[in-house]
Design a protein around this motif. Sequence first.
Motif, mmCIF file in Angstrom:
data_model
loop_
_atom_site.group_PDB
_atom_site.id
_atom_site.type_symbol
_atom_site.label_atom_id
_atom_site.label_comp_id
_atom_site.label_asym_id
_atom_site.label_seq_id
_atom_site.Cartn_x
_atom_site.Cartn_y
_atom_site.Cartn_z
ATOM 1 N N ASP A 35 0.810 -1.219 0.000
ATOM 2 C CA ASP A 35 0.000 0.000 0.000
ATOM 3 C C ASP A 35 0.848 1.275 0.000
ATOM 4 O O ASP A 35 0.335 2.360 -0.228
ATOM 5 N N ARG A 36 2.143 1.158 0.196
ATOM 6 C CA ARG A 36 3.038 2.319 0.129
ATOM 7 C C ARG A 36 3.336 2.724 -1.316
ATOM 8 O O ARG A 36 3.902 3.782 -1.565
ATOM 9 N N GLU A 37 2.968 1.885 -2.274
ATOM 10 C CA GLU A 37 3.237 2.219 -3.674
ATOM 11 C C GLU A 37 2.540 3.522 -4.069
ATOM 12 O O GLU A 37 3.107 4.333 -4.801
ATOM 13 N N THR A 38 1.345 3.740 -3.571
ATOM 14 C CA THR A 38 0.628 4.986 -3.862
ATOM 15 C C THR A 38 1.411 6.187 -3.344
ATOM 16 O O THR A 38 1.570 7.200 -4.035
ATOM 17 N N ASP A 39 1.943 6.072 -2.117
ATOM 18 C CA ASP A 39 2.746 7.151 -1.538
ATOM 19 C C ASP A 39 4.011 7.392 -2.369
ATOM 20 O O ASP A 39 4.417 8.537 -2.575
ATOM 21 N N LEU A 40 4.620 6.310 -2.835
ATOM 22 C CA LEU A 40 5.827 6.424 -3.659
ATOM 23 C C LEU A 40 5.525 7.144 -4.964
ATOM 24 O O LEU A 40 6.262 8.048 -5.380
ATOM 25 N N ARG A 41 4.424 6.778 -5.596
ATOM 26 C CA ARG A 41 4.045 7.436 -6.853
ATOM 27 C C ARG A 41 3.788 8.929 -6.638
ATOM 28 O O ARG A 41 4.180 9.752 -7.459
ATOM 29 N N GLU A 42 3.172 9.280 -5.526
ATOM 30 C CA GLU A 42 2.936 10.697 -5.210
ATOM 31 C C GLU A 42 4.258 11.427 -4.998
ATOM 32 O O GLU A 42 4.432 12.547 -5.456
ATOM 33 N N ALA A 43 5.183 10.800 -4.294
ATOM 34 C CA ALA A 43 6.487 11.423 -4.050
ATOM 35 C C ALA A 43 7.216 11.682 -5.361
ATOM 36 O O ALA A 43 7.820 12.745 -5.552
ATOM 37 N N PHE A 44 7.151 10.728 -6.288
ATOM 38 C CA PHE A 44 7.855 10.895 -7.563
ATOM 39 C C PHE A 44 7.290 12.048 -8.386
ATOM 40 O O PHE A 44 8.009 12.627 -9.196
ATOM 41 N N LYS A 45 6.035 12.402 -8.171
ATOM 42 C CA LYS A 45 5.478 13.546 -8.887
ATOM 43 C C LYS A 45 6.216 14.835 -8.545
ATOM 44 O O LYS A 45 6.225 15.776 -9.332
ATOM 45 N N ALA A 46 6.836 14.865 -7.374
ATOM 46 C CA ALA A 46 7.573 16.053 -6.934
ATOM 47 C C ALA A 46 9.070 15.980 -7.240
ATOM 48 O O ALA A 46 9.814 16.891 -6.890
ATOM 49 N N VAL A 47 9.525 14.906 -7.874
ATOM 50 C CA VAL A 47 10.945 14.772 -8.227
ATOM 51 C C VAL A 47 11.133 15.387 -9.610
ATOM 52 O O VAL A 47 10.688 14.822 -10.615
ATOM 53 N N ALA A 48 11.775 16.526 -9.640
ATOM 54 C CA ALA A 48 11.938 17.280 -10.886
ATOM 55 C C ALA A 48 12.732 16.502 -11.923
ATOM 56 O O ALA A 48 13.761 15.892 -11.620
ATOM 57 N N ASP A 49 12.210 16.508 -13.149
ATOM 58 C CA ASP A 49 12.901 15.985 -14.328
ATOM 59 C C ASP A 49 13.142 14.476 -14.313
ATOM 60 O O ASP A 49 13.991 13.969 -15.048
#
Length: 179
Positions: A35-49
């Motif tokens: 269930d942490r995969e959703t959190d990981l995907r959200e975090a990657f949205k903020a990783v520039a480039d």
Amino acid sequence: MVVGFGTGGAAQNKGQPAPKPERATFRVLGLFSPDRETDLREAFKAVADVTLVGVNFADAEVTVEFVPAKAFPGAKPEQVAERLDQKLREASRNTFGAKPRRTVPRDKLKEVVIPAPVLDCKACCLAAYEAVAKIDGVEQATATFKDGGKVTALIDPTRTDRAKLEDALRGAGVPVPKM
């Protein structure tokens, strides 16, 4: 290690095509339950480039796409994992990180399952995960409060053992039943 990493980042001149994005696969830290995969995907949205292409929970790996010179200016190929780790930690408030892929073949690793009935929430699982994941020789770890609570680790038995995992859990305040 980085897969298919090339130069791909020379300065663009008019009329030259844009640099082609590179793809690479890294170990991901902090992915202690599905269930942490959703959190990981959200975090990657903020990783520039850097674009998240895929998540492999079974191997605790992510595949990403990026233009090296844009995402990690001045980085040598061997520095990309460290730079991605910094960006991901910043974007996730230090709950996720990245490392190069493991070098020990999976068939050389040993699975250790430790019952942890006190795990009853995501925060408890994160604390238990962090306690064991930082041990030298732990290649992958998970922690769950489902099914009565347990911590599972894939370890390199030449570098660590169950007793070290149990000691780390106790040190983090997680009581471990005697086997």
